[in-house]
Write an enzyme that holds these catalytic residues in place. Structure first.
Site, PDB file in Angstrom:
ATOM      1  N   TYR A   1      60.046  48.056  59.192  1.00 56.69           N
ATOM      2  CA  TYR A   1      59.426  47.928  57.875  1.00 56.69           C
ATOM      3  C   TYR A   1      59.517  49.303  57.240  1.00 56.69           C
ATOM      4  CZ  TYR A   1      57.426  43.287  58.156  1.00 56.69           C
ATOM      5  OH  TYR A   1      57.261  41.935  58.212  1.00 56.69           O
TER       6      TYR A   1
ATOM      7  N   ASP B   1      63.008  40.994  53.397  1.00 58.15           N
ATOM      8  CA  ASP B   1      62.422  39.827  52.710  1.00 58.15           C
ATOM      9  C   ASP B   1      60.913  39.942  52.527  1.00 58.15           C
ATOM     10  OD1 ASP B   1      61.405  39.435  55.240  1.00 58.15           O
ATOM     11  OD2 ASP B   1      62.542  37.626  55.670  1.00 58.15           O
TER      12      ASP B   1
ATOM     13  N   HIS C   1      61.903  34.720  57.597  1.00 57.15           N
ATOM     14  CA  HIS C   1      60.715  35.328  58.196  1.00 57.15           C
ATOM     15  C   HIS C   1      59.804  34.249  58.816  1.00 57.15           C
ATOM     16  CE1 HIS C   1      58.555  39.366  57.643  1.00 57.15           C
ATOM     17  NE2 HIS C   1      57.740  38.696  58.399  1.00 57.15           N
TER      18      HIS C   1
HETATM   19  O1  173 Z   1      55.117  38.021  59.489  1.00 57.87           O
HETATM   20  C1  173 Z   1      54.270  38.881  59.690  1.00 57.87           C
HETATM   21  O2  173 Z   1      53.117  38.596  59.985  1.00 57.87           O
HETATM   22  C2  173 Z   1      54.669  40.263  59.543  1.00 57.87           C
HETATM   23  O3  173 Z   1      55.820  40.496  59.505  1.00 57.87           O
HETATM   24  C3  173 Z   1      53.695  41.341  59.403  1.00 57.87           C
HETATM   25  C4  173 Z   1      53.875  42.278  58.401  1.00 57.87           C
HETATM   26  C5  173 Z   1      52.957  43.273  58.226  1.00 57.87           C
HETATM   27  C6  173 Z   1      51.846  43.356  59.039  1.00 57.87           C
HETATM   28  C7  173 Z   1      51.683  42.451  60.064  1.00 57.87           C
HETATM   29  C8  173 Z   1      52.610  41.449  60.239  1.00 57.87           C
END
Ligand code: 173
Length: 500
Positions: free
Chosen positions: A241, A269, A360
């Site tokens: 991320y 995404d 996702h």
């Molecule tokens: O899908 C999710 O839950 C995920 O990708 C996510 C994103 C940020 C924080 C925690 C989970």
């Protein structure tokens, strides 16, 4: 005396239980988090609930172990707690929790799990409500989530016969790395919600079974612990991320490369995290607590676990950043979350090493199409432009894969491998590492049999003419309801009306 040597008593810590002076205990250490309260991505209320107390149990699933030391100035590390004096937050064991524990004790022996759906059904009954809500939830009405699985029902096989099926070999090469199956364990966040060992269950099972694990940015376990737990030579990928602060991104990516990570999967995404209502409803309980009502801050806690901790993700990410990533790492870069042929072509032209056709797990844009449907479209468009096949540009698919037949449909349609996420979480939430191992063994057995029945000795023999995907774009399910899968899901629930 350094803070490491100083011993504090539980009584002393308990005095600091207000917004004005807030100390908490995590893993036997005492921290002054007063000044951090308003900076906590999950809001101050949840910390104040544990003010003056041991917060380890609440902290663990949501944070990597080093999150607190990374975010707090060393002067706020006050010392160690005298373990005999510590005041534990005594969690009330509700009648529902007692029933859950009984279900855990009475869960079927692992050998009774015959397919990946079984793990899901058992996990649903033995997991905490919060963990089930977080793992199983998806966007809005969860239609894309269901579609991910249902779409595989619209592809049928054209098997070949009389091809000497004595030996079959379904080993694969993914980004140049060996894998015993054309499957990798994809990234999923907050692994400790389901089991105290969290993502380590996946690392260890992947090591035993020769699979590649994609480590998530938001793992509950520390990144280095997951790398350390790998067998010598066991390849691992990293899901990224992208933080708004590119210095943090750069040092994380370069650290991953130094630690031997073999592929960087950048999630594209999620400029904003989807609304997963099942997860969001879990936090109403906390909102209602007296401590929080008194705390008086305005942080919205009804957004679910994922949204609370996702505020660091940069919604400004764009194609220019991909060029930058190439300057900071030599790891192959893969874009995770491509959903149209147009973006697939742009990715191929941008010179990345691959793409993951993914929505996702149905957790982001509701009515996004399934990865397998997008695969058919993408391969067609790339072929027209002479961009496929290309040994330097691999295509992966994730979402809804529950059977080896699903895997083979994706391979026949042009994928190099598929990612599987939730089923492994359910397997370890219900049975720990042995659960993941059994899930992998089931996939192996299914692959072996289905390769034989399809008439393919190796994955190279799993070719487009072995599938009929003409119905893939028809958004109706052409088979009766899939009960094994469907019975794991309840309808969406409406708001809980409190009794007065
Ligand atoms: O899908 C999710 O839950 C995920 O990708 C996510 C994103 C940020 C924080 C925690 C989970």
């Amino acid at each position: 005396m350094t803070s490491d040597e100083k011993i504090l008593s539980g009584d002393e810590v308990a005095k600091h239980n207000t917004r004005e002076s807030c100390w908490i205990i995590v893993h036997g250490k005492v921290y002054d988090v007063t000044d951090f309260l308003d900076d906590h991505p999950g809001g101050s209320r949840i910390i104040l609930k544990y003010a003056g107390k041991d917060a380890t149990e609440e902290y663990d699933p949501i944070h990597p172990p080093d999150a607190i030391t990374r975010n707090l100035h060393p002067s706020k590390h006050l010392g160690k707690i005298d373990p005999h004096s510590v005041k534990k937050v005594v969690k009330e064991i509700t009648a529902e929790e007692k029933e859950r524990q009984l279900r855990v004790e009475n869960r079927p022996p692992l050998t009774e799990c015959l397919n990946l759906h079984d793990f899901e059904a058992i996990a649903r009954s033995v997991m905490s409500e919060k963990a089930w809500a977080y793992y199983s939830s998806a966007a809005d009405d969860e239609i894309t989530h269901r579609e991910n699985h249902a779409a595989y029902h619209r592809i049928w096989f054209r098997p070949r016969v009389l091809r000497n099926m004595t030996n079959v070999d379904f080993s694969a090469t993914i980004l140049g790395q060996k894998s015993t199956m054309p499957i990798y364990i994809t990234a999923t966040a907050l692994g400790k919600l389901g089991h105290p060992d969290g993502e380590l269950n996946l690392t260890r099972a992947a090591g035993k079974y020769g699979l590649i694990q994609m480590i998530p940015t938001l793992a509950s376990c520390a990144f280095d612990d997951l790398v350390d737990a790998a067998q010598p030579g066991q390849p691992q990928f990293l899901q990224l991320y992208v933080n708004k602060n590119r210095e943090i991104v750069k040092s994380f990516v370069q650290h991953a490369e130094e630690r031997g990570i073999k592929g960087l999967f950048i999630t594209v995404d999620a400029p904003q995290l989807g609304r997963r209502e099942k997860d969001m409803r879990q936090n109403f309980e906390d909102i209602g607590s007296a401590v929080q009502q008194k705390a008086g801050d305005e942080v919205v806690r009804d957004q679910g676990a994922a949204r609370a901790i996702s505020t660091f993700i940069d919604p400004g990410l764009d194609w220019k950043d991909i060029t930058w990533f190439k300057t900071i790492t030599k790891m192959p870069i893969i874009l995770k979350g491509i959903q149209t042929w147009e973006d697939a072509v742009m990715a191929a032209e941008a010179g990345v090493a691959g793409i993951v056709l993914s929505n996702h797990g149905g957790r982001q844009l509701e009515f996004a199409r399934s990865g397998i449907e997008v695969l058919v479209e993408v391969v067609g468009a790339l072929k027209e432009r002479n961009l496929f096949p290309n040994p330097n540009f691999e295509i992966y698919v994730d979402g809804g894969v529950r059977r080896a037949t699903d895997v083979l449909k994706a391979i026949a349609s042009g994928a190099t491998a598929v990612g599987i996420g939730r089923p492994f979480l359910y397997a370890y939430s219900a049975y720990g590492q042995p659960g993941v191992e059994r899930a992998l063994q089931i996939l192996r057995d299914e692959l072996e049999m289905n390769m034989r029945l399809l008439g393919a000795q190796t994955l190279k023999d799993v070719v487009p003419s072995m599938v009929d995907a003409r119905s893939i774009t028809a958004h109706t399910t052409a088979v009766p309801e899939d009960r094994l899968y469907g019975s794991n899901y309840e309808g969406l629930q409406s708001a809980h009306i409190k009794e007065i």
